[in-house]
Motif scaffolding. Structure first.
Motif, PDB file in Angstrom:
ATOM      1  N   THR A  91    -135.368  43.604  96.749  1.00  0.00           N
ATOM      2  CA  THR A  91    -135.358  43.056  98.108  1.00  0.00           C
ATOM      3  C   THR A  91    -135.272  41.536  98.074  1.00  0.00           C
ATOM      4  OG1 THR A  91    -136.641  44.920  98.970  1.00  0.00           O
ATOM      5  CG2 THR A  91    -136.648  42.900 100.277  1.00  0.00           C
ATOM      6  N   LEU A  92    -136.037  40.911  97.188  1.00  0.00           N
ATOM      7  CA  LEU A  92    -136.025  39.450  97.054  1.00  0.00           C
ATOM      8  C   LEU A  92    -134.624  38.944  96.686  1.00  0.00           C
ATOM      9  CD1 LEU A  92    -139.244  38.301  95.152  1.00  0.00           C
ATOM     10  CD2 LEU A  92    -138.314  37.280  97.225  1.00  0.00           C
ATOM     11  N   ALA A  93    -134.048  39.549  95.648  1.00  0.00           N
ATOM     12  CA  ALA A  93    -132.730  39.104  95.184  1.00  0.00           C
ATOM     13  C   ALA A  93    -131.688  39.269  96.280  1.00  0.00           C
ATOM     14  CB  ALA A  93    -132.330  39.887  93.932  1.00  0.00           C
ATOM     15  N   LYS A  94    -131.715  40.419  96.957  1.00  0.00           N
ATOM     16  CA  LYS A  94    -130.724  40.669  98.012  1.00  0.00           C
ATOM     17  C   LYS A  94    -130.915  39.718  99.189  1.00  0.00           C
ATOM     18  CE  LYS A  94    -130.251  45.567  96.806  1.00  0.00           C
ATOM     19  NZ  LYS A  94    -130.498  46.970  97.221  1.00  0.00           N
ATOM     20  N   ARG A  95    -132.167  39.385  99.507  1.00  0.00           N
ATOM     21  CA  ARG A  95    -132.411  38.477 100.632  1.00  0.00           C
ATOM     22  C   ARG A  95    -131.930  37.066 100.304  1.00  0.00           C
ATOM     23  NH1 ARG A  95    -131.391  37.409 105.170  1.00  0.00           N
ATOM     24  NH2 ARG A  95    -132.789  36.078 106.382  1.00  0.00           N
ATOM     25  N   ILE A  96    -132.139  36.626  99.078  1.00  0.00           N
ATOM     26  CA  ILE A  96    -131.648  35.310  98.676  1.00  0.00           C
ATOM     27  C   ILE A  96    -130.126  35.276  98.755  1.00  0.00           C
ATOM     28  CG2 ILE A  96    -131.444  33.709  96.730  1.00  0.00           C
ATOM     29  CD1 ILE A  96    -134.298  34.540  95.935  1.00  0.00           C
ATOM     30  N   HIS A  97    -129.475  36.351  98.300  1.00  0.00           N
ATOM     31  CA  HIS A  97    -128.012  36.434  98.411  1.00  0.00           C
ATOM     32  C   HIS A  97    -127.573  36.301  99.866  1.00  0.00           C
ATOM     33  CE1 HIS A  97    -127.618  38.870  94.428  1.00  0.00           C
ATOM     34  NE2 HIS A  97    -127.619  37.578  94.222  1.00  0.00           N
ATOM     35  N   GLU A 228    -123.823  38.517  84.779  1.00  0.00           N
ATOM     36  CA  GLU A 228    -122.963  39.666  85.079  1.00  0.00           C
ATOM     37  C   GLU A 228    -123.674  40.744  85.893  1.00  0.00           C
ATOM     38  OE1 GLU A 228    -122.653  42.343  81.229  1.00  0.00           O
ATOM     39  OE2 GLU A 228    -123.203  40.282  80.661  1.00  0.00           O
ATOM     40  N   PHE A 229    -124.959  40.554  86.136  1.00  0.00           N
ATOM     41  CA  PHE A 229    -125.743  41.588  86.816  1.00  0.00           C
ATOM     42  C   PHE A 229    -125.651  41.435  88.331  1.00  0.00           C
ATOM     43  CE2 PHE A 229    -127.959  40.787  82.729  1.00  0.00           C
ATOM     44  CZ  PHE A 229    -127.608  41.982  82.115  1.00  0.00           C
ATOM     45  N   ASP A 230    -125.222  42.495  88.981  1.00  0.00           N
ATOM     46  CA  ASP A 230    -125.065  42.510  90.433  1.00  0.00           C
ATOM     47  C   ASP A 230    -125.923  43.634  91.001  1.00  0.00           C
ATOM     48  OD1 ASP A 230    -124.323  42.479  93.055  1.00  0.00           O
ATOM     49  OD2 ASP A 230    -122.177  42.737  92.714  1.00  0.00           O
ATOM     50  N   VAL A 231    -126.975  43.273  91.757  1.00  0.00           N
ATOM     51  CA  VAL A 231    -127.894  44.288  92.291  1.00  0.00           C
ATOM     52  C   VAL A 231    -127.610  44.598  93.755  1.00  0.00           C
ATOM     53  CG1 VAL A 231    -129.702  43.648  90.661  1.00  0.00           C
ATOM     54  CG2 VAL A 231    -129.633  42.558  92.919  1.00  0.00           C
ATOM     55  N   THR A 232    -126.494  44.105  94.277  1.00  0.00           N
ATOM     56  CA  THR A 232    -126.200  44.236  95.707  1.00  0.00           C
ATOM     57  C   THR A 232    -126.300  45.674  96.188  1.00  0.00           C
ATOM     58  OG1 THR A 232    -124.699  42.352  95.520  1.00  0.00           O
ATOM     59  CG2 THR A 232    -124.526  43.696  97.502  1.00  0.00           C
ATOM     60  N   LEU A 233    -125.773  46.611  95.403  1.00  0.00           N
ATOM     61  CA  LEU A 233    -125.731  48.009  95.828  1.00  0.00           C
ATOM     62  C   LEU A 233    -126.796  48.871  95.154  1.00  0.00           C
ATOM     63  CD1 LEU A 233    -121.839  48.525  95.869  1.00  0.00           C
ATOM     64  CD2 LEU A 233    -123.344  47.908  97.774  1.00  0.00           C
ATOM     65  N   LEU A 234    -127.635  48.263  94.333  1.00  0.00           N
ATOM     66  CA  LEU A 234    -128.652  49.035  93.620  1.00  0.00           C
ATOM     67  C   LEU A 234    -129.887  49.271  94.481  1.00  0.00           C
ATOM     68  CD1 LEU A 234    -128.616  47.459  90.027  1.00  0.00           C
ATOM     69  CD2 LEU A 234    -127.478  49.538  90.814  1.00  0.00           C
ATOM     70  N   THR A 235    -130.449  50.454  94.387  1.00  0.00           N
ATOM     71  CA  THR A 235    -131.699  50.782  95.076  1.00  0.00           C
ATOM     72  C   THR A 235    -132.827  51.076  94.093  1.00  0.00           C
ATOM     73  OG1 THR A 235    -131.050  53.109  95.217  1.00  0.00           O
ATOM     74  CG2 THR A 235    -130.495  51.689  97.092  1.00  0.00           C
ATOM     75  N   GLN A 236    -132.474  51.242  92.823  1.00  0.00           N
ATOM     76  CA  GLN A 236    -133.473  51.457  91.786  1.00  0.00           C
ATOM     77  C   GLN A 236    -132.871  51.086  90.431  1.00  0.00           C
ATOM     78  OE1 GLN A 236    -134.513  55.616  91.821  1.00  0.00           O
ATOM     79  NE2 GLN A 236    -132.451  56.296  91.319  1.00  0.00           N
ATOM     80  N   LEU A 237    -133.727  50.973  89.422  1.00  0.00           N
ATOM     81  CA  LEU A 237    -133.277  50.661  88.074  1.00  0.00           C
ATOM     82  C   LEU A 237    -133.757  51.732  87.104  1.00  0.00           C
ATOM     83  CD1 LEU A 237    -133.985  46.805  87.861  1.00  0.00           C
ATOM     84  CD2 LEU A 237    -131.792  47.934  88.213  1.00  0.00           C
ATOM     85  N   PRO A 238    -133.050  51.904  85.981  1.00  0.00           N
ATOM     86  CA  PRO A 238    -133.485  52.882  84.981  1.00  0.00           C
ATOM     87  C   PRO A 238    -134.899  52.584  84.492  1.00  0.00           C
ATOM     88  CG  PRO A 238    -131.248  52.135  84.521  1.00  0.00           C
ATOM     89  CD  PRO A 238    -131.775  51.247  85.609  1.00  0.00           C
ATOM     90  N   ARG A 239    -135.636  53.634  84.180  1.00  0.00           N
ATOM     91  CA  ARG A 239    -137.021  53.458  83.742  1.00  0.00           C
ATOM     92  C   ARG A 239    -137.077  52.993  82.297  1.00  0.00           C
ATOM     93  NH1 ARG A 239    -141.101  58.458  84.198  1.00  0.00           N
ATOM     94  NH2 ARG A 239    -140.547  58.142  86.398  1.00  0.00           N
ATOM     95  N   VAL A 240    -137.841  51.942  82.054  1.00  0.00           N
ATOM     96  CA  VAL A 240    -138.051  51.415  80.707  1.00  0.00           C
ATOM     97  C   VAL A 240    -139.551  51.243  80.494  1.00  0.00           C
ATOM     98  CG1 VAL A 240    -137.683  49.470  79.148  1.00  0.00           C
ATOM     99  CG2 VAL A 240    -135.813  50.249  80.612  1.00  0.00           C
TER     100      VAL A 240
END
Length: 354
Positions: A91-97, A228-240
């Motif tokens: 949410t933070l990253a998308k709001r800054i964008h 190279e990382f674009d989270v615009t369309l991401l809603t979750q990330l792989p579990r690590v």
């Protein structure tokens, strides 16, 4: 009729408008933490409620900020940083964008945060925020109600850094205790002291003093606009998952992590990312699994400083050395890397470049 010089001067100022230079626009995105904490007394430095105060109140409590910047405040979340989530970071990253796109004249951003996981938030934004405008993370070690609370000056200094032209293009920054650190390098190193954020051997980037914001070096790894990382369309990330090494570790946790759905495992190994025979025995079973079912393995170190380098022994397990990234930051990079690819060679490249 003669008009005195004083009257003429008064008439001139009354009929002439002087345009005031516009103050730089800064967005303060608030997430809670100690900087927004409130205790029952001025000496209550440990037993207080984090996130008790909203971002608007934090900014209003430091009137000097309005003198230097046009600050616009948004409350993203209001929690202790130990409870912040990957969803909050997205949410933070998308709001800054969105703000950077909607308000092209914005000078910079300040994110107020709790300090416990501030370094992870900062590194996540360092990898995902696609702008060269300064993004500054700030927090405090004492709640706002404490004697000698460090939050107000930290916040003022963060805004001063965000509007500094010298801060542009240097990636996401961490500003506390009059010091500027790079998001990739800095970690919280002390439980209570105000000088907690340190970049061990690599050192800080600069200072924020009364007279100016001063930089002495710049980060060299890829970040922000060059990421190279674009989270615009991401809603979750792989579990690590992170697994900590120690004398006689419980190696069954490796299989437990896999069964719980971990797509990657970061080992906080001893020394140069070393593992025990017990852990290596289980890893032999892991690398025998089909390639599309086994997790990606990364070696980091529990020492808190120095590089983790490639060795023949661990290359045989297909393990990626984490370089200078501590385990929690290696996890952030691996999650973002896995959102793009599961190719070990590509992931290794990312750990070398970021």
């Amino acid at each position: 009729m003669r008009i005195s010089a004083a009257c003429m001067l008064a008439l001139f100022f009354a009929t002439t408008s002087f345009a005031q230079p516009a103050k730089p626009v800064v967005y303060v995105l608030s997430t809670g933490g100690t900087i927004a904490g409130s205790g029952s007394s001025t000496t209550d430095l440990s037993n207080y409620k984090p996130g008790a105060i909203l971002g608007e109140q934090l900014v209003k409590a430091v009137p000097q900020i309005s003198v230097i910047a046009d600050v616009r405040v948004e409350q993203i979340v209001n929690v202790i940083s130990s409870d912040i989530t990957i969803d909050n970071l997205l949410t933070l990253a998308k709001r800054i964008h969105a703000i950077a796109k909607e308000t092209p004249d914005v000078a910079g951003f300040v994110v107020t945060s709790g300090t416990n996981t501030l370094e992870e938030t900062a590194y996540f934004l360092n990898l995902t925020v696609r702008t060269d405008k300064p993004v500054v993370l700030v927090g405090s070690m004492r709640p706002s109600t404490a004697i000698s609370a460090d939050g107000p000056l930290n916040l003022l200094n963060a805004v001063r850094t965000a509007i500094s032209s010298d801060a542009r293009g240097k990636g996401v920054l961490i500003v506390l205790n009059d010091e500027i650190n790079a998001a990739r390098d800095a970690s919280k190193t002390n439980t209570l002291r105000v000088e907690t954020f340190r970049s061990p051997e690599l050192g800080l980037l600069g200072y924020v003093d009364e007279d100016q914001v001063s930089f002495y070096r710049s980060p060299t790894k890829r970040h922000t606009l060059n990421s190279e990382f674009d989270v615009t369309l991401l809603t979750q990330l792989p579990r690590v998952t992170i697994l900590y090494s120690y004398i006689e570790p419980d190696a069954t946790l490796i299989q437990a992590a896999i069964k719980s759905g971990a797509k990657g495992i970061v080992f906080a190994g001893t020394g140069n990312g070393a593992l025990s025979i017990a852990e290596e025995t289980v890893l032999k079973e892991v690398i025998a699994m089909p390639a599309n079912t086994r997790p990606v393995l990364v070696r980091s170190s529990r020492t808190g400083n120095g590089r983790v380098t490639a060795t023949t022994e661990y290359e045989a397990f297909g393990m990626i050395p984490g370089d200078t990234l501590n385990p929690q930051k290696a996890r952030i990079l691996l999650m973002l890397g896995l959102s793009r690819t599961s190719d070990p060679k590509e992931l290794q490249r990312m750990f070398a470049e970021y």
